[in-house]
Write an enzyme that holds these catalytic residues in place. Structure first.
Site, PDB file in Angstrom:
ATOM      1  N   GLU A  24       1.078   6.867 -10.518  1.00 18.87           N
ATOM      2  CA  GLU A  24       1.750   8.215 -10.321  1.00 18.87           C
ATOM      3  C   GLU A  24       2.452   7.977  -8.694  1.00 18.87           C
ATOM      4  O   GLU A  24       1.773   7.881  -7.705  1.00 18.87           O
ATOM      5  CB  GLU A  24       0.678   9.133 -10.179  1.00 18.87           C
ATOM      6  CG  GLU A  24       1.172  10.414  -9.878  1.00 18.87           C
ATOM      7  CD  GLU A  24       0.278  11.404  -9.076  1.00 18.87           C
ATOM      8  OE1 GLU A  24       0.349  12.713  -9.104  1.00 18.87           O
ATOM      9  OE2 GLU A  24      -0.628  10.972  -8.483  1.00 18.87           O
ATOM     10  N   ASP A  41      -3.918   7.290  -9.917  1.00 15.94           N
ATOM     11  CA  ASP A  41      -3.550   8.400  -9.085  1.00 15.94           C
ATOM     12  C   ASP A  41      -3.075   8.066  -7.603  1.00 15.94           C
ATOM     13  O   ASP A  41      -3.505   7.140  -7.270  1.00 15.94           O
ATOM     14  CB  ASP A  41      -4.660   9.525  -9.212  1.00 15.94           C
ATOM     15  CG  ASP A  41      -4.528  10.880  -8.606  1.00 15.94           C
ATOM     16  OD1 ASP A  41      -3.630  11.606  -9.055  1.00 15.94           O
ATOM     17  OD2 ASP A  41      -5.058  11.253  -7.420  1.00 15.94           O
TER      18      ASP A  41
END
Length: 514
Positions: free
Chosen positions: A260, A236
């Site tokens: 990401e 993330d």
């Protein structure tokens, strides 16, 4: 219609492969980790699961608890619920899953991104033994497990911005950057210093330059992977931490990782692959949505895909980008087609492209049931009571996955780069060839009658004489002209998947066409 049986040699190879996988698991994987390579992951297809919203432990698919997404509370999904429904996931053809972060969260962290204690599992999802059982059950089926991890921030603070005492192991102010919040201006101007040193959504921002923090995060991710035998990481908030840290982090994990980078600039996004290994392909995500929602022509998609391939080659990411149409951070595809009556035909065309393009495809849970949530939290619907394996989109995803496997049986599908083919309607239809497999995708939608289409076939199909549509009714066939051209109709905006006639073992006919 029933599936035709596999030829005897294919069936035998399938049985031998399962036996070999089971033996490999028993000998070397039961208590350890097998480091799958980027090249191996490039052949996988991933189903993204929001753990809290997929399936509960006790509720049946018919009688399930209510889940109001607007409450932004836990709804009851568990790791045992996922394990009990692996048939549902594998039945669509997926051979990998991406699950939510697994660590203990601060209150209401149903999504998993608000860490409180790195060394305790989220008890709302189950016990550590439940998580191990899920991974073991997946491996027994040759399903690989990608776990979501967060090393940028912790969860919201309970007693003000200066109190970190509730967190483990980062319970002191010096473990975090001084207070500041990333502003919209920071994003617009790409102020990388503030992006890396300030808070995202006012969440406590870890200081990875601090020796204890850096060392503890590296130690933790290695422990996490080894303890639960995860096959990969989804990382993330990658841009919010320096690239140098991520290279160490992935090295400490010892497994494949996808990062990401929520941005449309391919140079910015793909640049992080040099540290992480692979990234979510946000640049193509935006192009796919524009093309299949009719904002741009499909010829523009082909041109953009070519540009992106050139940029990705500069960063050694070719073949290891992870493509997607929607996820927990973005409105679902069907939300954006609301003015077109949530046209499933547009979604089918986009899904076929996603599953057959040269990427690791990721499909967000609920897509197969036509979910259409419009942004967080509406795009985090409960799948309780909605896991219908007879659903039309579920069947379609299953068909396209079967075609992928069939293409690999007959030729090197994964080793063949995609080739875009011009049609006589370049804005409305495009051909995507992978060797002898040809996808004809359209953005006309379902409100159009049969539309004639003509194109020159790729060399692998020009001498075939005829081609057969794996998605059409009863294996519809089309004659190839002596010049190597194909003339056919796009029926009601539906995609076509054309292969040589000797690939006669094909999925069941598309129920949309009946």
């Amino acid at each position: 219609a029933a599936h035709r049986p596999l030829p005897t040699n294919m069936a035998a190879r399938g049985i031998a492969r399962v036996a070999a996988l089971a033996l490999l698991y028993i000998l070397c994987c039961a208590d350890g980790v097998v480091a799958r390579t980027r090249e191996e992951w490039a052949k996988r297809s991933i189903y993204q699961v929001l753990t809290d919203r997929f399936a509960t432990t006790t509720a049946t698919n018919i009688s399930a608890p209510e889940c109001n997404t607007n409450d932004m509370k836990y709804c009851g999904g568990t790791w045992k619920g996922i394990q009990d429904n692996l048939d549902y996931i594998q039945g669509m053809g997926f051979d990998a899953i991406w699950i939510s972060p697994v660590v203990k969260n601060t209150p209401d962290g149903y999504h998993g991104y608000w860490a409180k204690d790195l060394y305790s599992v989220n008890e709302q999802f189950g016990s550590a033994e439940d998580l191990k059982a899920l991974v073991q059950a997946c491996h027994a089926r040759d399903i690989w497990v990608m776990v979501d991890v967060v090393a940028n921030h912790f969860g919201p603070q309970a007693n003000g911005n200066d109190d970190f005492s509730q967190f483990t192991p980062f319970n002191k102010p010096e473990h975090y950057h001084p207070y500041c919040v990333i502003s919209q201006q920071d994003w617009d101007s790409m102020n990388q210093y503030d992006i890396e040193h300030c808070r995202l959504a006012d969440l406590p921002d870890l200081d990875q330059e601090q020796e204890f923090v850096r060392g503890a995060l590296l130690k933790w991710v290695g422990w996490l992977v080894r303890s639960f035998a995860f096959d990969a990481l989804r990382i993330d908030t990658v841009p919010e931490v320096s690239a140098g840290f991520w290279k160490e982090f992935v090295g400490a994990a010892g497994v494949f990782a996808v990062g990401e980078v929520f941005n449309g600039d391919p140079h910015y996004v793909y640049g992080y692959s040099e540290a992480v290994g692979a990234v979510l392909d946000y640049p193509l995500f935006f192009a796919l949505r524009d093309a299949f929602m009719g904002k741009q022509g499909l010829d523009a998609l082909a041109a953009r895909a070519g540009e992106l391939a050139g940029v990705s080659a500069q960063h050694a990411t070719t073949g290891v980008l992870a493509g997607f149409l929607d996820n927990h951070d973005n409105p679902r595809f069907l939300c954006h087609t609301a003015d077109q009556a949530q046209d499933w035909t547009l979604l089918k065309n986009a899904l076929a492209f996603l599953l057959l393009y040269q990427q690791i495809p990721i499909v967000y849970y609920g897509t197969e049931q036509g979910f259409a949530g419009c942004g967080d939290p509406g795009n985090r619907e409960s799948l309780f009571g909605h896991r219908d394996p007879a659903a039309l989109l579920y069947s379609f995803i299953k068909q396209v996955h079967a075609a992928r496997r069939l293409a690999e049986e007959h030729a090197s599908f994964f080793g063949t780069p995609p080739l875009f083919l011009d049609t006589d309607q370049p804005a409305k239809a495009v051909g995507l060839a992978r060797g002898s497999l040809l996808l004809l995708a359209s953005n006309r939608g379902s409100d159009h009658a049969d539309s004639p289409l003509s194109l020159a076939l790729p060399p692998a199909l020009q001498g075939a004489g005829t081609v057969v549509d794996l998605l059409g009714a009863a294996g519809e066939e089309f004659r190839v002209s002596p010049e190597g051209r194909l003339h056919l109709f796009i029926r009601n905006g539906q995609p076509r998947l054309l292969v040589p006639p000797h690939w006669r073992t094909h999925p069941a006919p598309d129920p949309f066409l009946h």
